[in-house]
Design an enzyme around this catalytic site. Structure first.
Site, PDB file in Angstrom:
ATOM      1  CG  ASN A  32      26.246  -5.854  17.744  1.00 29.91           C
ATOM      2  OD1 ASN A  32      26.247  -6.086  16.534  1.00 29.91           O
ATOM      3  ND2 ASN A  32      27.280  -5.291  18.364  1.00 29.91           N
ATOM      4  CD1 TRP A  33      21.985 -10.658  15.754  1.00 35.12           C
ATOM      5  CD2 TRP A  33      21.673 -11.115  13.574  1.00 35.12           C
ATOM      6  NE1 TRP A  33      20.706 -11.088  15.604  1.00 35.12           N
ATOM      7  CE2 TRP A  33      20.475 -11.378  14.274  1.00 35.12           C
ATOM      8  CE3 TRP A  33      21.713 -11.327  12.195  1.00 35.12           C
ATOM      9  CZ2 TRP A  33      19.331 -11.848  13.625  1.00 35.12           C
ATOM     10  CZ3 TRP A  33      20.573 -11.786  11.562  1.00 35.12           C
ATOM     11  CH2 TRP A  33      19.398 -12.050  12.267  1.00 35.12           C
ATOM     12  CE  LYS A  34      29.556  -8.016  19.409  1.00 38.92           C
ATOM     13  NZ  LYS A  34      30.574  -8.167  20.454  1.00 38.92           N
ATOM     14  CG  HIS A  55      30.227  -2.267  19.254  1.00 36.86           C
ATOM     15  ND1 HIS A  55      31.376  -3.025  19.386  1.00 36.86           N
ATOM     16  CD2 HIS A  55      29.267  -2.912  19.953  1.00 36.86           C
ATOM     17  CE1 HIS A  55      31.101  -4.091  20.140  1.00 36.86           C
ATOM     18  NE2 HIS A  55      29.831  -4.049  20.489  1.00 36.86           N
ATOM     19  CD  GLU A  80      33.115  -6.197  18.756  1.00 35.67           C
ATOM     20  OE1 GLU A  80      32.312  -6.261  17.813  1.00 35.67           O
ATOM     21  OE2 GLU A  80      32.981  -6.864  19.813  1.00 35.67           O
ATOM     22  CD  GLU A  95      28.077  -3.329  24.167  1.00 36.96           C
ATOM     23  OE1 GLU A  95      27.265  -4.254  24.164  1.00 36.96           O
ATOM     24  OE2 GLU A  95      28.880  -3.136  23.233  1.00 36.96           O
ATOM     25  N   GLY A 113      32.321 -10.325  24.937  1.00 33.82           N
ATOM     26  CA  GLY A 113      32.756 -11.575  24.315  1.00 33.82           C
ATOM     27  C   GLY A 113      33.725 -12.383  25.154  1.00 33.82           C
ATOM     28  CB  SER A 152      29.656 -11.722  29.007  1.00 32.75           C
ATOM     29  OG  SER A 152      30.879 -11.725  28.292  1.00 32.75           O
ATOM     30  N   GLY A 184      25.379  -9.586  22.393  1.00 33.64           N
ATOM     31  CA  GLY A 184      26.139 -10.050  21.234  1.00 33.64           C
ATOM     32  C   GLY A 184      25.876 -11.528  20.991  1.00 33.64           C
ATOM     33  N   GLY A 185      26.819 -12.373  21.417  1.00 34.26           N
ATOM     34  CA  GLY A 185      26.782 -13.814  21.128  1.00 34.26           C
ATOM     35  C   GLY A 185      25.447 -14.479  21.414  1.00 34.26           C
TER      36      GLY A 185
HETATM   37  P1  13P Z   1      28.729 -10.255  23.900  1.00 33.26           P
HETATM   38  O1  13P Z   1      27.308 -10.310  24.399  1.00 33.26           O
HETATM   39  O2  13P Z   1      29.027 -11.327  22.905  1.00 33.26           O
HETATM   40  O3  13P Z   1      29.705 -10.153  25.020  1.00 33.26           O
HETATM   41  O4  13P Z   1      28.855  -8.885  23.058  1.00 33.26           O
HETATM   42  C1  13P Z   1      28.442  -7.704  23.643  1.00 33.26           C
HETATM   43  C2  13P Z   1      28.439  -6.651  22.611  1.00 33.26           C
HETATM   44  O5  13P Z   1      29.462  -6.170  22.199  1.00 33.26           O
HETATM   45  C3  13P Z   1      27.128  -6.222  22.085  1.00 33.26           C
HETATM   46  O6  13P Z   1      27.261  -5.061  21.332  1.00 33.26           O
END
Ligand code: 13P
Length: 254
Positions: free
Chosen positions: A5-7, A95, A97, A167, A173, A213, A234-235
């Site tokens: 997930n590149w956000k 998600h 967010e 999640e 994050g 994470s 994510g990251g």
């Molecule tokens: P991180 O891996 O950056 O913690 O993000 C997780 C996430 O929200 C994936 O959808």
């Protein structure tokens, strides 16, 4: 299944480089038993789709969100029909967010999930408790409420084919990843909840990811757990080398 997930990262030029790099690094054996999806921002989707199709890259095209209507006066939104037309196969739905920063309610999550299914795509439904809910011992209550709201009324066969991402909000994050044992406990609870809403077969078939994470060092620990079938990253998915390491660490050993 390992999903990136590149956000709101990587414009379409950066997406081109990242996916080309992924294509160079991913070997057939890496994807023999692991599905790999990427979920770039909307403005990158056409670029990534063209590249993946032209070069037959072993990467599945995903999106991060969509509206629940097919068309209409919804300024700034993108419809599931538009995504399906682009060859998007998986859509992240609900998600944390979207839920916390953009006020997406459990009802809106359910409507979006239904819209994604209506267009023949597969939802990656996200659930998870906040740090406060966890501290108050309300993790299972929250997961159960989110799952019931999203899945009640869905066809068991559709539920069976879905992906759910557990999640925990406090792990996203933050670098404060859940322990593998905590992830397993929650994923098992998710599976049991799916069984009670959609039946035993759906509960066994559904793929459950852990997210929060995840990195190349901890990926294998999660994947060793019986109820963790994948990872939502994510990251660490933004860089092709680090994402491929996670894919490799996720290859089934059982
Ligand atoms: P991180 O891996 O950056 O913690 O993000 C997780 C996430 O929200 C994936 O959808």
């Amino acid at each position: 299944m390992v999903s990136g997930n590149w956000k709101m990262h990587h414009d379409h030029i950066e997406a081109l480089h990242t996916v080309r790099d992924l294509g160079l690094r991913l070997k057939p054996e890496d994807v023999a038993r692991v599905d790999v999806s990427v979920h770039p921002p909307f403005t990158d989707l056409r670029t990534v789709q063209t590249l993946v199709e032209a070069d037959r890259l072993p990467v599945i095209l995903g999106a991060q969100h969509c509206n629940d209507h097919d068309r209409g006066a919804f300024t700034g939104e993108v419809s599931p029909q538009m995504l399906a037309r682009l060859g998007v196969r998986y859509v992240v739905v609900g998600h944390s967010e979207r839920r916390h920063l953009f006020g997406m309610s459990d009802e809106a999550v359910a409507a979006t999930l239904a819209a994604v299914l209506r267009h023949g795509m597969t939802p990656i439904l996200c659930v998870g408790e906040t740090g406060e809910e966890r501290a108050a011992g309300r993790t299972e209550e929250r997961l159960s409420a989110q799952l019931t709201a999203a899945l009640t009324g869905a066809e068991p066969a559709a539920v069976a084919a879905m992906v759910i991402a557990y999640e925990p909000v406090w792990a996203i994050g933050t670098g404060n990843a859940a322990t593998a044992v905590d992830a397993e406990d929650a994923c098992l609870f998710v599976r049991q909840s799916v069984e009670s809403v959609a039946g035993a077969e759906a509960g066994q078939a559904i793929r459950i990811q852990y997210g929060g994470s995840v990195n190349a060092e901890n990926a294998a620990d999660y994947m060793a757990e019986p109820d963790v079938d994948g990872l939502l990253v994510g990251g660490a998915s933004l860089d092709a080398a680090s994402f491929v390491e996670i894919v490799r660490a996720s290859a089934p050993r059982r």
